[in-house]
Design a protein around this motif. Structure first.
Motif, PDB file in Angstrom:
ATOM      1  N   MET A 143     -46.709   4.665 -17.959  1.00 28.48           N
ATOM      2  CA  MET A 143     -47.711   5.247 -18.676  1.00 28.48           C
ATOM      3  C   MET A 143     -47.425   6.836 -18.789  1.00 28.48           C
ATOM      4  SD  MET A 143     -51.255   3.649 -17.299  1.00 28.48           S
ATOM      5  CE  MET A 143     -51.351   1.773 -17.041  1.00 28.48           C
ATOM      6  N   ALA A 144     -46.949   7.527 -17.918  1.00 23.13           N
ATOM      7  CA  ALA A 144     -47.086   8.825 -17.384  1.00 23.13           C
ATOM      8  C   ALA A 144     -46.375   9.500 -18.912  1.00 23.13           C
ATOM      9  CB  ALA A 144     -46.029   9.436 -16.219  1.00 23.13           C
ATOM     10  N   PRO A 145     -45.112   9.394 -19.637  1.00 24.16           N
ATOM     11  CA  PRO A 145     -44.617   9.968 -20.492  1.00 24.16           C
ATOM     12  C   PRO A 145     -45.606  10.232 -21.777  1.00 24.16           C
ATOM     13  CG  PRO A 145     -43.071   8.380 -19.684  1.00 24.16           C
ATOM     14  CD  PRO A 145     -44.391   8.053 -19.162  1.00 24.16           C
ATOM     15  N   PHE A 146     -46.660   9.242 -21.902  1.00 28.90           N
ATOM     16  CA  PHE A 146     -47.549   9.246 -23.217  1.00 28.90           C
ATOM     17  C   PHE A 146     -48.868   9.646 -22.782  1.00 28.90           C
ATOM     18  CE2 PHE A 146     -44.281   5.485 -22.602  1.00 28.90           C
ATOM     19  CZ  PHE A 146     -43.758   6.239 -23.785  1.00 28.90           C
ATOM     20  N   PHE A 147     -49.232  10.271 -21.741  1.00 29.72           N
ATOM     21  CA  PHE A 147     -50.293  10.528 -21.421  1.00 29.72           C
ATOM     22  C   PHE A 147     -50.959  11.765 -22.460  1.00 29.72           C
ATOM     23  CE2 PHE A 147     -50.564   9.466 -16.668  1.00 29.72           C
ATOM     24  CZ  PHE A 147     -50.977   8.132 -17.152  1.00 29.72           C
ATOM     25  N   LEU A 148     -50.058  12.575 -22.931  1.00 31.17           N
ATOM     26  CA  LEU A 148     -50.265  13.685 -23.716  1.00 31.17           C
ATOM     27  C   LEU A 148     -50.244  13.168 -25.161  1.00 31.17           C
ATOM     28  CD1 LEU A 148     -51.417  16.538 -24.739  1.00 31.17           C
ATOM     29  CD2 LEU A 148     -49.067  17.241 -23.960  1.00 31.17           C
ATOM     30  N   SER A 149     -50.641  13.022 -26.057  1.00 31.60           N
ATOM     31  CA  SER A 149     -50.285  12.618 -27.476  1.00 31.60           C
ATOM     32  C   SER A 149     -50.681  13.610 -28.543  1.00 31.60           C
ATOM     33  CB  SER A 149     -51.276  11.365 -27.901  1.00 31.60           C
ATOM     34  OG  SER A 149     -50.856  10.949 -29.226  1.00 31.60           O
ATOM     35  N   VAL A 150     -49.765  14.196 -29.063  1.00 34.20           N
ATOM     36  CA  VAL A 150     -49.929  15.499 -29.935  1.00 34.20           C
ATOM     37  C   VAL A 150     -50.525  14.794 -31.344  1.00 34.20           C
ATOM     38  CG1 VAL A 150     -48.382  17.212 -28.945  1.00 34.20           C
ATOM     39  CG2 VAL A 150     -47.424  15.267 -30.459  1.00 34.20           C
ATOM     40  N   PHE A 151     -49.988  13.512 -31.611  1.00 32.16           N
ATOM     41  CA  PHE A 151     -50.633  12.957 -32.883  1.00 32.16           C
ATOM     42  C   PHE A 151     -52.161  12.624 -32.634  1.00 32.16           C
ATOM     43  CE2 PHE A 151     -51.528   8.916 -34.986  1.00 32.16           C
ATOM     44  CZ  PHE A 151     -51.419   9.470 -36.539  1.00 32.16           C
ATOM     45  N   ALA A 152     -52.481  12.323 -31.610  1.00 32.16           N
ATOM     46  CA  ALA A 152     -54.005  12.063 -31.336  1.00 32.16           C
ATOM     47  C   ALA A 152     -54.662  13.561 -31.535  1.00 32.16           C
ATOM     48  CB  ALA A 152     -54.306  11.682 -29.972  1.00 32.16           C
ATOM     49  N   ILE A 153     -54.115  14.562 -30.848  1.00 33.50           N
ATOM     50  CA  ILE A 153     -54.527  15.883 -31.183  1.00 33.50           C
ATOM     51  C   ILE A 153     -54.838  16.276 -32.753  1.00 33.50           C
ATOM     52  CG2 ILE A 153     -54.497  18.462 -30.676  1.00 33.50           C
ATOM     53  CD1 ILE A 153     -53.117  17.470 -27.983  1.00 33.50           C
ATOM     54  N   PHE A 154     -53.749  16.007 -33.377  1.00 36.01           N
ATOM     55  CA  PHE A 154     -53.574  16.306 -34.764  1.00 36.01           C
ATOM     56  C   PHE A 154     -54.663  15.880 -35.754  1.00 36.01           C
ATOM     57  CE2 PHE A 154     -51.816  15.257 -38.834  1.00 36.01           C
ATOM     58  CZ  PHE A 154     -52.083  16.319 -39.559  1.00 36.01           C
ATOM     59  N   LEU A 155     -54.666  14.275 -35.387  1.00 35.60           N
ATOM     60  CA  LEU A 155     -55.577  13.344 -36.104  1.00 35.60           C
ATOM     61  C   LEU A 155     -57.094  13.813 -35.915  1.00 35.60           C
ATOM     62  CD1 LEU A 155     -55.551  10.848 -37.974  1.00 35.60           C
ATOM     63  CD2 LEU A 155     -56.063   9.617 -35.721  1.00 35.60           C
ATOM     64  N   LEU A 156     -57.514  13.915 -34.623  1.00 37.88           N
ATOM     65  CA  LEU A 156     -58.799  14.173 -34.308  1.00 37.88           C
ATOM     66  C   LEU A 156     -59.206  15.606 -34.840  1.00 37.88           C
ATOM     67  CD1 LEU A 156     -58.904  12.495 -30.660  1.00 37.88           C
ATOM     68  CD2 LEU A 156     -60.002  11.907 -32.864  1.00 37.88           C
ATOM     69  N   ARG A 157     -58.217  16.647 -34.538  1.00 40.75           N
ATOM     70  CA  ARG A 157     -58.456  17.839 -34.948  1.00 40.75           C
ATOM     71  C   ARG A 157     -58.750  17.990 -36.537  1.00 40.75           C
ATOM     72  NH1 ARG A 157     -55.924  21.827 -38.855  1.00 40.75           N
ATOM     73  NH2 ARG A 157     -56.388  23.837 -38.197  1.00 40.75           N
ATOM     74  N   GLN A 158     -58.237  17.173 -37.263  1.00 35.99           N
ATOM     75  CA  GLN A 158     -58.557  16.924 -38.801  1.00 35.99           C
ATOM     76  C   GLN A 158     -59.918  16.347 -39.042  1.00 35.99           C
ATOM     77  OE1 GLN A 158     -55.846  19.162 -39.365  1.00 35.99           O
ATOM     78  NE2 GLN A 158     -56.011  18.264 -41.559  1.00 35.99           N
ATOM     79  N   PHE A 159     -60.260  15.405 -38.134  1.00 40.37           N
ATOM     80  CA  PHE A 159     -61.684  14.713 -38.391  1.00 40.37           C
ATOM     81  C   PHE A 159     -62.782  15.812 -38.036  1.00 40.37           C
ATOM     82  CE2 PHE A 159     -65.066  12.064 -37.433  1.00 40.37           C
ATOM     83  CZ  PHE A 159     -64.949  10.995 -38.559  1.00 40.37           C
ATOM     84  N   PHE A 160     -62.360  16.391 -36.863  1.00 38.46           N
ATOM     85  CA  PHE A 160     -63.418  17.426 -36.221  1.00 38.46           C
ATOM     86  C   PHE A 160     -63.777  18.558 -37.414  1.00 38.46           C
ATOM     87  CE2 PHE A 160     -62.476  16.212 -31.509  1.00 38.46           C
ATOM     88  CZ  PHE A 160     -63.374  14.809 -31.743  1.00 38.46           C
ATOM     89  N   ARG A 161     -62.857  18.901 -37.922  1.00 40.64           N
ATOM     90  CA  ARG A 161     -63.107  19.940 -39.056  1.00 40.64           C
ATOM     91  C   ARG A 161     -64.056  19.633 -39.721  1.00 40.64           C
ATOM     92  NH1 ARG A 161     -57.646  21.772 -41.945  1.00 40.64           N
ATOM     93  NH2 ARG A 161     -59.152  23.608 -42.777  1.00 40.64           N
TER      94      ARG A 161
END
Length: 275
Positions: A143-161
């Motif tokens: 699991m460890a290498p995938f705990f930080l997902s930049v794709f999730a940050i990007f996708l949710l940031r677009q939605f939160f805007r």
């Protein structure tokens, strides 16, 4: 009117043809899993076996390898990674979308650049670190290498805007903390985007072979793709009926999860970035 009808028929024909093309491997897998060995390599193509051999193939697959354990490992892996990814990505995405701080645009650019870094780049230092800590052959090592997902940050940031700023300002005036705004006000509105990302994450990590192949050597800890490799090498040989039966068992949870979340997935993909 006739031209519009003809256009709709043509569009739907293309979509149906694409769906059939995408589903054909799954249908063939199911058909092969219930065929006897003598019918798998015949020159004649039949959609249904002359002699139903599904019970034998599935019994052999389930008895010769811990397929249900492989599926359980996959579920633990996907849910564990997804939970941490969301816990990290949601506050980060909210900060990039709704908070004004110096360097916000620079941080967002770094997030976009992070999308360009494959898991193969940090694989060696991560493996050495996990080996030094004695964490190989554990769920954490997968699991460890995938705990930080930049794709999730990007996708949710677009939605939160697209979330109204007035609601956030009103909550702040009422004395609501930023932590409560994120988790009690903004996040419940983002379920379509969260569901969309959950599907992407689950599919990616359920089917991941590269990293588990590096950190896992114990068959009992193997996720579905690695378990299938162990199963194919050690047990079945050329028994393709049993192989496809095992593949069906290990693919079923992913297909069921997608069918349950498909509406949210479509909503998340279509609504992300729409203001």
């Amino acid at each position: 009117m006739a031209a519009r009808l003809l256009s709709l028929v043509a569009v739907h024909a293309v979509l149906v043809a694409g769906a059939v093309f995408m589903l054909l491997p799954f249908v063939w897998m199911l058909i092969t899993s219930v065929k006897p060995p003598a019918e798998i390599f015949t020159a004649q193509i039949s959609l249904w076996p002359k002699n139903f051999y599904g019970v034998e193939n599935y019994t052999f697959a389930l008895s010769q390898a811990p397929l249900l354990r492989f599926a359980l490992n996959g579920l633990i892996l996907c849910f564990g990674i997804l939970a941490v990814q969301l816990l990290v990505a949601i506050p980060c995405a909210y900060a990039l979308a709704k908070l004004n701080f110096p360097g916000r645009n620079v941080v967002f650019v770094l997030v976009l650049l992070g999308l360009c870094i494959p898991v193969q780049v940090p694989a060696m230092p991560l493996y050495i670190a996990l080996a030094e800590l004695g964490l190989l052959n554990t769920y954490f090592s997968m699991m460890a290498p995938f705990f930080l997902s930049v794709f999730a940050i990007f996708l949710l940031r677009q939605f939160f805007r697209s979330f109204p700023d007035d609601i956030i300002h009103a909550a702040r005036l009422d004395g609501v903390s930023e932590f409560e705004i994120v988790w009690r006000i903004v996040t419940p509105s983002a379920w379509p985007a969260i569901a969309a990302f959950s599907v992407f994450s689950a599919v990616a990590h359920w089917n991941d072979l590269y990293w588990p192949l590096i950190v896992i050597s114990d068959a009992k800890m193997a996720p579905p793709p690695l378990g299938m490799m162990f199963f194919a090498d050690a047990e079945t040989g050329s028994n393709y009926g049993a192989l496809t039966a095992a593949a069906t068992v290990l693919t079923a949870p992913l297909v069921i999860a997608f069918l349950i979340a498909r509406r949210r997935f479509i909503d998340g993909v279509t609504m992300t970035g729409v203001k």
